[in-house]
Scaffold this motif. Structure first.
Motif, PDB file in Angstrom:
ATOM      1  N   ARG A   1      -0.678  -0.950   5.680  1.00 55.00           N
ATOM      2  CA  ARG A   1      -0.010  -1.039   6.892  1.00 55.00           C
ATOM      3  C   ARG A   1       1.081   0.010   7.338  1.00 55.00           C
ATOM      4  O   ARG A   1       1.814   0.823   6.756  1.00 55.00           O
ATOM      5  N   PRO A   2       0.903   0.296   8.809  1.00 55.01           N
ATOM      6  CA  PRO A   2       1.921   1.069   9.117  1.00 55.01           C
ATOM      7  C   PRO A   2       3.272   0.798   8.985  1.00 55.01           C
ATOM      8  O   PRO A   2       3.578  -0.572   9.357  1.00 55.01           O
ATOM      9  N   ALA A   3       4.110   1.604   8.874  1.00 55.04           N
ATOM     10  CA  ALA A   3       5.516   1.172   8.765  1.00 55.04           C
ATOM     11  C   ALA A   3       6.004   0.414   9.845  1.00 55.04           C
ATOM     12  O   ALA A   3       6.905  -0.637   9.833  1.00 55.04           O
ATOM     13  N   LYS A   4       5.615   0.527  11.199  1.00 54.63           N
ATOM     14  CA  LYS A   4       6.288   0.015  12.254  1.00 54.63           C
ATOM     15  C   LYS A   4       5.674  -1.549  12.420  1.00 54.63           C
ATOM     16  O   LYS A   4       6.478  -2.361  13.092  1.00 54.63           O
TER      17      LYS A   4
ATOM     18  N   LYS B   1      10.546  -3.276   5.153  1.00 59.30           N
ATOM     19  CA  LYS B   1      10.957  -1.998   5.497  1.00 59.30           C
ATOM     20  C   LYS B   1      12.146  -1.575   4.642  1.00 59.30           C
ATOM     21  O   LYS B   1      12.133  -0.615   4.142  1.00 59.30           O
ATOM     22  N   GLN B   2      12.936  -2.639   4.164  1.00 66.37           N
ATOM     23  CA  GLN B   2      14.084  -2.447   3.203  1.00 66.37           C
ATOM     24  C   GLN B   2      13.501  -2.209   1.783  1.00 66.37           C
ATOM     25  O   GLN B   2      13.699  -1.271   1.158  1.00 66.37           O
ATOM     26  N   ARG B   3      12.517  -2.903   1.595  1.00 68.91           N
ATOM     27  CA  ARG B   3      11.761  -2.587   0.191  1.00 68.91           C
ATOM     28  C   ARG B   3      11.045  -1.382   0.247  1.00 68.91           C
ATOM     29  O   ARG B   3      11.056  -0.810  -0.799  1.00 68.91           O
ATOM     30  N   LEU B   4      10.350  -1.052   1.402  1.00 67.54           N
ATOM     31  CA  LEU B   4       9.984   0.259   1.457  1.00 67.54           C
ATOM     32  C   LEU B   4      10.905   1.417   1.233  1.00 67.54           C
ATOM     33  O   LEU B   4      10.826   2.383   0.591  1.00 67.54           O
TER      34      LEU B   4
ATOM     35  N   PHE C   1       2.036   3.624   2.091  1.00 64.58           N
ATOM     36  CA  PHE C   1       1.500   4.631   1.345  1.00 64.58           C
ATOM     37  C   PHE C   1       1.907   6.107   1.681  1.00 64.58           C
ATOM     38  O   PHE C   1       2.208   6.938   0.724  1.00 64.58           O
ATOM     39  N   ASP C   2       1.567   6.659   2.617  1.00 63.25           N
ATOM     40  CA  ASP C   2       1.610   7.878   3.237  1.00 63.25           C
ATOM     41  C   ASP C   2       3.082   7.950   3.454  1.00 63.25           C
ATOM     42  O   ASP C   2       3.543   9.075   3.205  1.00 63.25           O
ATOM     43  N   ASN C   3       3.839   7.053   3.784  1.00 61.70           N
ATOM     44  CA  ASN C   3       5.485   7.357   3.805  1.00 61.70           C
ATOM     45  C   ASN C   3       5.718   7.581   2.391  1.00 61.70           C
ATOM     46  O   ASN C   3       6.657   8.597   2.217  1.00 61.70           O
ATOM     47  N   LEU C   4       5.363   7.221   1.266  1.00 63.06           N
ATOM     48  CA  LEU C   4       5.700   7.417  -0.024  1.00 63.06           C
ATOM     49  C   LEU C   4       5.182   8.936  -0.430  1.00 63.06           C
ATOM     50  O   LEU C   4       6.044   9.752  -1.270  1.00 63.06           O
ATOM     51  N   MET C   5       3.880   9.157  -0.087  1.00 65.19           N
ATOM     52  CA  MET C   5       3.271  10.324  -0.221  1.00 65.19           C
ATOM     53  C   MET C   5       4.026  11.504   0.133  1.00 65.19           C
ATOM     54  O   MET C   5       4.208  12.610  -0.410  1.00 65.19           O
ATOM     55  N   LEU C   6       4.531  11.340   1.426  1.00 66.66           N
ATOM     56  CA  LEU C   6       5.201  12.309   2.352  1.00 66.66           C
ATOM     57  C   LEU C   6       6.485  12.738   1.396  1.00 66.66           C
ATOM     58  O   LEU C   6       6.817  13.832   1.027  1.00 66.66           O
ATOM     59  N   GLN C   7       7.293  11.522   0.939  1.00 66.36           N
ATOM     60  CA  GLN C   7       8.708  11.672   0.308  1.00 66.36           C
ATOM     61  C   GLN C   7       8.181  12.600  -1.258  1.00 66.36           C
ATOM     62  O   GLN C   7       8.986  13.433  -1.679  1.00 66.36           O
ATOM     63  N   GLY C   8       7.165  12.040  -1.686  1.00 64.58           N
ATOM     64  CA  GLY C   8       6.835  12.755  -3.056  1.00 64.58           C
ATOM     65  C   GLY C   8       6.463  14.060  -2.937  1.00 64.58           C
ATOM     66  O   GLY C   8       7.001  14.902  -3.755  1.00 64.58           O
TER      67      GLY C   8
ATOM     68  N   PRO D   1      16.437   2.990   6.069  1.00 60.33           N
ATOM     69  CA  PRO D   1      15.326   3.752   5.468  1.00 60.33           C
ATOM     70  C   PRO D   1      14.633   4.756   6.438  1.00 60.33           C
ATOM     71  O   PRO D   1      14.639   4.454   7.752  1.00 60.33           O
ATOM     72  N   ALA D   2      14.633   6.137   6.189  1.00 60.89           N
ATOM     73  CA  ALA D   2      14.166   6.915   7.023  1.00 60.89           C
ATOM     74  C   ALA D   2      12.648   7.135   7.124  1.00 60.89           C
ATOM     75  O   ALA D   2      12.006   7.689   6.050  1.00 60.89           O
ATOM     76  N   LEU D   3      11.915   6.257   7.555  1.00 60.75           N
ATOM     77  CA  LEU D   3      10.550   6.154   7.713  1.00 60.75           C
ATOM     78  C   LEU D   3       9.673   6.688   8.992  1.00 60.75           C
ATOM     79  O   LEU D   3      10.546   6.565   9.927  1.00 60.75           O
TER      80      LEU D   3
END
Length: 190
Positions: A126-129, A136-139, A92-99, A83-85
């Protein structure tokens, strides 16, 4: 109708055949396991199917349309390799950025829906790290789901997971398939 159909698919890197004469049919609504040893051409095939690599020869169609057509690729969610995170951003912000990146009209609503689909609502801030490998896989799957695809292409999404993590991921795939009718093309060496 077929979600994916390849005919005489070849991919060469120099003199090495990575994929050789692959004829593949995946019916719409299926969960298709693409099993093979490391180096067998699974990732290369998936990259060609989603338009990230060009075949040397042969053809690929998605839902009856050539893979080169933009409207065919818009129906596909992809998780190839890792996953490119953004590690410092929240789930949530990772998903918002993708959206925002793919032009979703209501990225907040879709991000919340994607978090729910992969059971990560409790980790939204939670931060992705700070996520475990399984989270992370689910994200990564949630990121692939942001465009509400009809087809998910997942490259070894259970790699490195413990038995419980594998069971959880399989449950997510079954739910996405049964509840949303998403076709899933998943590669694995297991």
């Amino acid at each position: 109708m077929y979600a994916i159909e390849t005919k005489g698919l070849y991919k060469k890197y120099g003199t090495k055949n990575a994929v050789e004469n692959l004829n593949l049919i995946i019916p719409q609504g299926a969960i298709y396991g693409f099993i093979g040893r490391n180096g067998a051409g699974k990732t290369t095939t998936q990259k060609m199917v989603c338009g990230l690599a060009r075949p040397t020869s042969g053809s690929i169609s998605l839902f009856g349309k050539p893979v080169g057509k933009q409207d065919a690729r818009e129906e596909v969610g992809v998780l190839i390799e890792q996953p490119a995170l953004f590690p410092d951003l929240s789930t949530f912000d990772n998903l918002m950025l993708q959206g925002l990146n793919i032009g979703i009209k209501d990225p907040k609503k879709q991000a919340l829906k994607s978090l729910e689909l992969v059971d990560l609502v409790a980790a939204a801030k939670r931060p992705a790290k700070q996520l475990s490998l399984g989270m992370k896989q689910r994200l990564g799957v949630a990121v692939a789901m942001m465009g509400s695809p009809k087809l998910l292409i997942l490259d070894e999404p259970i790699n490195g997971l413990d038995p419980q993590g594998i069971i959880e991921m399989r449950g997510i795939f079954e739910r996405l398939n049964k509840e949303l009718g998403i076709t899933i093309f998943i590669s694995s060496h297991i």
